[in-house]
Design an enzyme around this catalytic site. Structure first.
Site, PDB file in Angstrom:
ATOM      1  CG  HIS A  35      -0.449   0.342   2.500  1.00  0.00           C
ATOM      2  ND1 HIS A  35      -0.147  -0.598   3.459  1.00  0.00           N
ATOM      3  CD2 HIS A  35      -0.143   1.539   3.060  1.00  0.00           C
ATOM      4  CE1 HIS A  35       0.297  -0.011   4.546  1.00  0.00           C
ATOM      5  NE2 HIS A  35       0.315   1.294   4.325  1.00  0.00           N
ATOM      6  CG  ASP A  94       0.036  -4.042   2.795  1.00  0.00           C
ATOM      7  OD1 ASP A  94       0.438  -3.568   1.717  1.00  0.00           O
ATOM      8  OD2 ASP A  94      -0.128  -3.358   3.827  1.00  0.00           O
ATOM      9  CB  SER A 139       2.882   1.921   6.344  1.00  0.00           C
ATOM     10  OG  SER A 139       1.630   1.872   6.951  1.00  0.00           O
TER      11      SER A 139
END
Length: 261
Positions: free
Chosen positions: A76, A123, A216
């Site tokens: 992402h 992911d 992230s």
């Protein structure tokens, strides 16, 4: 064409910020980036495998150097972004120190076909660098082959926000240990807010400790191996909403294929 490409990248970055900022880490209902909450500042020499990803010089996510020319991060963070716009920085403790660290451009961006932008299944992404990332305080980390159980501690590091409502990421890298929790417990806690899929695991606390916006793509390390990738969660450090990570062992086949390309 250049204008359309720039607008597309800008819209993607705004979407990531809105999704993560609205409720914390990225998710199928609450997507975005993750951060270090309740951690301590460390020098990059303590986590030499940690790198930061940038677009146009601006920090976007963390990543882990697994070979001198390959970085693992979250899909992402980079899905839909052309390799030519990405840069990886290693060996830097502070984001604002323009003279510190080693910078490398990205040649290729690989994301799995199984990646789901809504649920964040699979992911994971692999970045192939144009040249080896080597230098002071830069080291690779091995991929996970360890087994763990609930209660074991994993170390998460990054430049993410240190408070959910903060408007800024941390300028210095921070690190925190969080405890693994059972899949059943995590699924029970998220049953009304998101799906804990087969490529994910969860960790939280003890206390108010978590990853947050800006973390992230960064590493979750167990026994000196890269076992997780910071992916998503509801808020940052919220009680009953643990951080959710991509399990490296479950996406290992994709990573190995990307390394062979």
């Amino acid at each position: 064409m250049q204008t359309e490409s720039s607008l597309l990248v800008l819209l993607m970055l705004l979407l990531l910020l809105q999704l993560r900022t609205a409720n914390g880490k990225a998710g199928n209902n609450e997507a975005g980036n993750a951060r270090i909450l309740g951690g301590t500042p460390v020098d990059i020499s303590a986590v030499p495998y940690l790198v930061n990803l940038r677009i146009g010089g601006n920090f976007i996510c963390g990543g882990s150097l697994i070979t001198p020319t390959h970085v693992v991060t979250a899909a992402h963070c980079v899905k839909g972004v052309s390799a030519s716009r990405l840069q990886v920085v290693g060996g830097a403790t502070r984001l604002t120190d323009a003279t510190a660290g080693v910078r490398r451009n990205v040649a290729k961006v690989y994301t799995p076909k199984a990646y789901n932008i809504r649920t964040l299944h699979s992911d994971v992404a692999v970045l192939k660098l144009q040249s080896p990332l080597v230098g002071a305080n830069i080291e690779t980390i091995a991929l996970c082959n360890s087994s763990w159980e609930a209660g074991n501690l994993i170390r998460v590091s990054g430049w993410g926000k240190t408070a959910e409502k903060s408007n800024r990421v941390s300028q210095q890298v921070r690190s925190v240990e969080v405890a693994l929790i059972t899949r059943k417990s995590c699924m029970d806690q998220y049953k009304l807010r998101g799906t804990i899929g087969t490529t994910m695991f969860c960790a939280a606390g003890p206390g108010v400790k978590d990853a947050c916006e800006g973390d992230s793509g960064g590493p979750a390390v167990y026994q000196n191996q890269l076992c997780g990738i910071v992916s998503w969660g509801l808020g940052c450090g919220r009680r009953n909403y643990p951080g959710v990570y991509t399990s490296v062992k479950t996406v290992r086949s994709f990573i190995d294929k990307a390394l062979a390309l």
